[in-house]
Design an enzyme around this catalytic site. Structure first.
Site, short mmCIF file in Angstrom:
data_model
loop_
_atom_site.label_atom_id
_atom_site.label_comp_id
_atom_site.label_asym_id
_atom_site.label_seq_id
_atom_site.Cartn_x
_atom_site.Cartn_y
_atom_site.Cartn_z
N HIS A 148 0.82 -1.23 0.00
CA HIS A 148 0.00 0.00 0.00
C HIS A 148 0.86 1.27 0.00
O HIS A 148 0.33 2.36 -0.25
CB HIS A 148 -0.91 0.03 1.23
CG HIS A 148 -1.94 -1.05 1.26
ND1 HIS A 148 -2.80 -1.29 0.21
CD2 HIS A 148 -2.25 -1.96 2.23
CE1 HIS A 148 -3.59 -2.30 0.52
NE2 HIS A 148 -3.28 -2.74 1.74
N ASP A 175 -2.90 -10.64 -2.03
CA ASP A 175 -3.41 -10.13 -0.75
C ASP A 175 -4.89 -9.79 -0.91
O ASP A 175 -5.34 -9.40 -1.99
CB ASP A 175 -2.62 -8.88 -0.37
CG ASP A 175 -2.89 -8.43 1.06
OD1 ASP A 175 -2.07 -8.76 1.93
OD2 ASP A 175 -3.90 -7.74 1.28
N HIS A 204 -6.40 -7.30 0.08
CA HIS A 204 -6.53 -5.88 -0.22
C HIS A 204 -5.73 -5.55 -1.48
O HIS A 204 -4.61 -6.04 -1.66
CB HIS A 204 -6.00 -5.02 0.94
CG HIS A 204 -6.64 -5.32 2.25
ND1 HIS A 204 -6.03 -6.13 3.19
CD2 HIS A 204 -7.82 -4.93 2.78
CE1 HIS A 204 -6.82 -6.22 4.26
NE2 HIS A 204 -7.91 -5.51 4.03
N ASP A 216 -4.27 -12.86 4.09
CA ASP A 216 -5.43 -12.37 4.82
C ASP A 216 -6.75 -12.69 4.13
O ASP A 216 -7.81 -12.26 4.59
CB ASP A 216 -5.33 -10.87 5.09
CG ASP A 216 -4.78 -10.08 3.93
OD1 ASP A 216 -4.55 -10.67 2.86
OD2 ASP A 216 -4.55 -8.86 4.09
#
Length: 618
Positions: free
Chosen positions: A432, A469, A471, A556
């Protein structure tokens, strides 16, 4: 395509030019690395050359034009050949001015005469301390010199064919030419950046199309009938030189592997050239690069790297303090290490030692101001950076620098063949992090820095980043959104944090089509992730032909993760890993560096990493 031979050429080379190197222009020199080639050598000047193994092949075409017959068996010694056509950036490093019509540093240099191409070879030789091949007074080539020269016709066709006997190195169907070459039907009447079509089986780009390439040989229509079988060369005298490979303006027939005199772009001689003509260099293979033989592309020089997997971990990563109850906590790494030890895997992994990343690498993707701000923030007593979802402690800046440095050490180990693949258990995570802003638990973008490091330090020009991931990796996408040398493929939950990663986000400018996002709904599990990744990744990777694969390995999406809301299992992560391994084994000599991102249920994270590492070790 033959052309008139000049009577004289080339001004004397100066000592100043001899002091130049290609290294200063390496960033814009076009694709490099190993691809599917038997072996790739990085020259003293920083260019990438493929070792073409010695052997025999059938030269010419019984079904071709008159000057392509008769087909004859030819034997060649090993030699080194530029992986791509010489680019304008490379040419400009050694020769003042850019004669090209279609300007662009990563496009092939064109409007190059045979004389100019030979002069460049001499300058490149002198710049690297090699003996020039060409005599300036006579334009004759001394093949016993160790410097650069233009390829003979036989060398060019042998390298282009790469062990094939069909009309093209990919088969006989000209409809497939679009995937491998820029030619009249798809080039839009211009050249294109080198390496943007698929390579031949030996990892050479643009041997068909883009620009036709000068050969060293003087043209002789009857050469195939009269030439020797051992390392044949053209006649000593004549009026024209040979071009091979077709160009952006060529028909499919002119791009055949055996075509010698097709689709001439009009009268010109070796002192003048049009915008459909360029070149690449060869030189004789140093003895250390491999023996002569008939083993073909799968010989001794193509031996795979040792089947070892590296493991990057350091206790320093535990010192990044995020506060009580925060999901991105030190226990994530201790859970992974404990699980790998209990499973008996830790002792089988090759340890990789972390070291601080130098600013010169951090600033390949981050601004210098941001790097300074990260490293200074903890000392200023700050408890978070830029946003409250990036908590920091007094050691966080140092830990983040060590995390990046550890990943770069893993890239070194893989690129240098010390291990085949590597997994990096690092924190803080990175995908990120943006150029000048922290975000989503992330300080520095570990994988993005690794991509640029692999390109600049190791010449692995095409990097594939696979991000699974839960996200979306908005920071990584943003850094390479206009870049055609990095293919980003992300599979993630949407709508979800950080709000990016829609399917229509595909890149901009030169990078259009090099970003691929596959958003999945909440509750997706193993089958959905595997299907999404296979359908998005496999065809794109076949076209892209990466030299290195990086994985943003977030876990995750595990069914027990408190943040993910998905249904992945350890078996599902093993399946994703095997899929990525197939891609890497096909085009990147198996090279994978996997870097931990998310994953916040300790048991689920540890079990998923174990499954992932086992699949890397298979």
């Amino acid at each position: 395509m033959p052309f008139r031979k000049p009577q004289a050429w080339a001004a004397p080379l100066t000592a100043a030019l001899a002091a130049l190197t290609l290294a200063s222009c390496q960033d814009d020199a076009g694709p490099a690395g190993t691809g599917q080639a038997p072996y790739v050598v990085t020259t003293a000047g920083g260019a990438q050359m493929v070792l073409i193994p010695g052997g025999t092949f059938e030269m010419g075409s019984a079904a071709g034009r008159d000057d392509e017959r008769p087909v004859r068996t030819v034997r060649l010694d090993p030699f080194l050949m530029d992986r791509c056509e010489v680019t304008q950036a490379q040419y400009g490093c050694l020769v003042l001015g850019n004669p090209s019509h279609f300007k662009g540093p990563d496009r092939p240099v064109e409007q190059i005469s045979w004389a100019d191409a030979a002069l460049y070879c001499n300058k490149r030789s002198l710049a690297e301390g090699l003996e020039p091949c060409y005599d300036e007074a006579t334009a004759r080539c001394r093949f016993d010199a160790d410097g650069y020269r233009l390829p003979t016709e036989a060398e060019w066709e042998y390298a282009c064919r790469a062990g094939t006997r069909t009309a093209y190195f990919f088969g006989d169907d000209p409809r497939r030419l679009r995937d491998h070459a820029w030619f009249a039907a798809n080039a839009s009447k211009q050249t294109h950046p080198v390496g943007t079509r698929r390579p031949n089986p030996w990892g050479l780009f643009d041997v068909l199309g883009n620009v036709a390439e000068w050969c060293n040989d003087v043209y002789d229509e009857a050469a195939y009938a009269a030439g020797p079988a051992e390392n044949p060369r053209g006649p000593d005298d004549g009026e024209r030189y040979v071009l091979r490979g077709g160009a952006w303006s060529s028909s499919p027939d002119a791009c055949r592997s055996a075509c010698r005199a097709c689709d001439s772009p009009g009268f010109q001689d070796a002192c003048f050239s049009r915008d459909a003509i360029g070149f690449r260099c060869v030189r004789k293979a140093p003895p250390a690069t491999g023996p002569r033989g008939d083993e073909g592309p799968a010989g001794a020089a193509d031996a795979p790297p040792p089947a070892k997997v590296g493991f990057l971990y350091d206790d320093v990563f535990l010192r990044h303090e995020t506060g009580p109850g925060h999901p991105e906590r030190p226990a994530r790494l201790t859970a992974i290490v404990d699980r790998l030890r209990a499973a008996g895997l830790l002792a089988r992994l090759v340890p990789i030692k972390a070291a601080p990343a130098a600013d010169e690498w951090l600033t390949t993707v981050h601004s210098a101001e941001y790097v300074a701000r990260v490293t200074a923030a903890a000392g200023e007593g700050k408890t978070y950076l830029d946003t409250q979802d990036v908590p920091i402690g007094k050691a966080s800046g140092h830990v983040a620098v060590m995390a990046v440095g550890g990943v770069l050490a893993a890239v070194d180990a893989v690129a240098e063949g010390k291990v085949a693949r590597a997994f990096c258990a690092v924190r803080p995570p990175g995908h990120h992090a943006r150029r000048d802003r922290a975000m989503g638990f992330c300080l520095f973008n570990n994988v993005a820095v690794a991509a640029r490091y692999a390109q600049k330090k190791h010449g692995l020009a095409k990097v594939l980043i696979v991000d699974w991931d839960v996200h979306h990796g908005n920071g990584t996408q943003e850094m390479f959104y206009r870049d055609a040398t990095v293919l980003y493929v992300g599979v993630h939950r949407a709508p979800f944090y950080p709000g990016t990663g829609a399917a229509d986000e595909t890149g901009e400018g030169l990078g259009r089509g090099f970003t691929i996002n596959v958003p999945l709904p909440a509750g997706s599990g193993d089958a959905a992730f595997a299907k999404a990744l296979a359908e998005a990744l496999e065809p794109a990777a076949r076209r892209f032909q990466p030299d290195l694969v990086l994985i943003s390995a977030g876990f995750d999406a595990h069914k027990d993760d408190p943040l993910g809301g998905m249904q992945m299992t350890p078996d599902g992560y093993a399946a994703l890993t095997r899929l990525v391994r197939r891609i890497a084994d096909t085009s990147a000599r198996g090279r994978i560096v996997s870097v931990l991102e998310g994953g916040y249920d300790l048991a689920g994270l540890a079990a998923s990493v174990e499954a992932h590492v086992r699949a890397l070790m298979e």
